[in-house]
Enzyme design. Structure first.
Site, short mmCIF file in Angstrom:
data_model
loop_
_atom_site.label_atom_id
_atom_site.label_comp_id
_atom_site.label_asym_id
_atom_site.label_seq_id
_atom_site.Cartn_x
_atom_site.Cartn_y
_atom_site.Cartn_z
N ARG A 102 0.94 -1.21 0.06
CA ARG A 102 0.09 0.11 0.07
C ARG A 102 0.94 1.35 0.11
NH1 ARG A 102 -1.88 2.33 4.52
NH2 ARG A 102 -1.77 0.46 5.62
N ASP A 129 -5.52 17.74 -15.85
CA ASP A 129 -5.74 16.08 -16.43
C ASP A 129 -5.31 16.29 -17.68
OD1 ASP A 129 -6.80 13.90 -17.13
OD2 ASP A 129 -8.71 13.97 -15.82
N LYS A 142 -6.32 4.78 -20.03
CA LYS A 142 -6.74 5.04 -21.25
C LYS A 142 -5.68 4.75 -22.35
CE LYS A 142 -10.88 6.22 -19.77
NZ LYS A 142 -10.44 6.12 -18.53
N TYR A 200 -14.23 15.61 -17.31
CA TYR A 200 -14.93 14.10 -17.41
C TYR A 200 -15.94 13.95 -16.32
CZ TYR A 200 -14.97 9.05 -16.06
OH TYR A 200 -15.19 7.73 -15.85
#
Length: 400
Positions: free
Chosen positions: A60, A185, A210, A113
């Site tokens: 983590r 972004d 993506k 988005y």
């Protein structure tokens, strides 16, 4: 039970010593799914946590596959110290919530988005972080939205799905003047078209899912900050809230990233051909592609994208939802799926997917109708792609 009769445990079952020293190194990054890493002593562990030695402790908090992938994306964007997260929205969330606190204000582009818009509209305000959405193609609109307590501005260089170009120079100058963080972004544009830090970004975000990974088989994000203190704040939030990426996804994404440049060029060439082809067809209200002369932000696209158009094309059908349904059915050789950046072309209908949470009026205000389709162009042979699109257009015209 005596020592003589006690079952003997084979040393090979002990955890330490799993790696075999070698005189050579693998060419391909190994997949390393270990959740935990052993240190020699408490002092050695202190050295790791306090930065005097390199090493891993618990997945983590970081693992080798994530670090290798992060460094590769860092090199593409021209920034150091990026962090890979479990998704693109995890990267957005880590940047916003790792830095902002109750009482802060965030300005976002009004064509972000869909899930970023929801985060801005619903989630941040209930946590005491006020938000305002403004037109990112107009620096004056962004300026009008700023407040004394504004902490950051979040924009996308090219909007989703209408492909409008942000006023990068104006917004960057405004943020620098006001002491406001500029968060970009860069998923839609990718570093092949835009290096975000060259346009004034303090923080850069990607949905690695993506085009960077490119095969629709991983879910990952990446976020990097120029300021080390901001990087620490983002990392601490991501580690604490468990926005941890899978080693396997990181391994697959690194593999995909190695062909990113080739895939970008091929997809962009197809996208240009598709946009020009669509512009010659009937039954369409508009076709949007950044390098076309009829794009509403043509001059800005040339300045910001420097001749790159990217792999996304947006068009609007006449005939509304009925035509949209017919087009999706008719173009059955192409996947109708709410994603982008795959090796294959995918069709997205924003009104029923990414922007479905908006009212019809809100969608219309940013240029999305029931006839709007966003095409993430892939690597098919160009003629085959155009033929598949033509089948859909013929079906849409018949439906009208």
């Amino acid at each position: 039970m005596s020592d003589e009769t006690r079952p003997r445990v084979k040393p090979t079952l002990m955890r330490p010593g799993g790696m075999i020293p070698e005189a050579s190194a693998p060419v391909v990054t190994p997949l390393m799914p270990s959740v935990v890493y052993a240190s020699e002593t408490p002092d050695a562990l202190d050295d790791q946590y306090e930065g005097r030695a390199r090493g891993y402790t618990y997945a983590r908090e970081g693992h080798p596959n994530a670090e290798v992938l992060a460094r590769r994306i860092d090199a593409l964007e021209g920034i150091e110290g990026g962090l890979v997260t479990a998704s693109g929205m995890a990267a957005v969330t880590a940047a916003l919530m790792g830095i902002c606190r109750a009482g802060d204000h965030v300005v976002g582009g009004d064509q972000l988005y869909g899930r970023s818009l929801r985060l801005m509209r619903e989630d941040l305000p209930r946590l005491g972080i006020e938000t305002t959405l403004a037109d990112q193609t107009d620096a004056e609109a962004i300026a009008a939205a700023l407040r004394p307590e504004t902490r950051m501005v979040l924009i996308e260089v090219v909007s989703n799905p209408t492909l409008r170009i942000a006023d990068m120079a104006g917004i960057a100058a405004l943020c620098a003047e006001r002491g406001v963080l500029l968060v970009i972004d860069n998923t839609f544009t990718t570093p092949a078209a835009v290096k975000a830090v060259e346009h004034g970004a303090d923080i850069v975000i990607h949905s690695v899912t993506k085009l960077l990974a490119g095969h629709s088989d991983v879910t990952l994000g990446w976020v990097a900050a120029k300021d080390p203190e901001l990087k620490t704040a983002i990392t601490n939030f991501a580690v604490t809230t468990g926005l941890t990426p899978s080693p396997f996804d990181c391994w697959l994404a690194e593999r995909g990233l190695l062909t990113f440049g080739l895939r970008f060029e091929r997809a962009q060439a197809n996208a240009r051909a598709l946009a020009d082809h669509l512009a010659r067809q009937t039954g369409l209200k508009q076709v949007l592609y950044p390098t076309r002369d009829d794009h509403p932000d043509r001059a800005r696209a040339q300045a910001v994208l420097r001749g790159q158009g990217g792999h996304m094309v947006t068009f609007e059908l006449e005939g509304g939802r009925a035509a949209a349904n017919a087009f999706a059915k008719g173009a059955s050789d192409l996947a109708f799926a709410p994603t982008l950046g795959d090796v294959g072309t995918t069709l997205s209908h924003p009104a029923s997917s990414s922007h479905r949470a908006l009212t019809p009026e809100a969608r219309a205000a940013i240029g999305i109708s029931e006839g709007t389709f966003r095409v993430s162009v892939g690597l098919e042979e160009t003629e085959a792609l155009l033929a598949a699109i033509d089948k859909g257009l013929a079906a849409a015209r018949d439906a009208g």
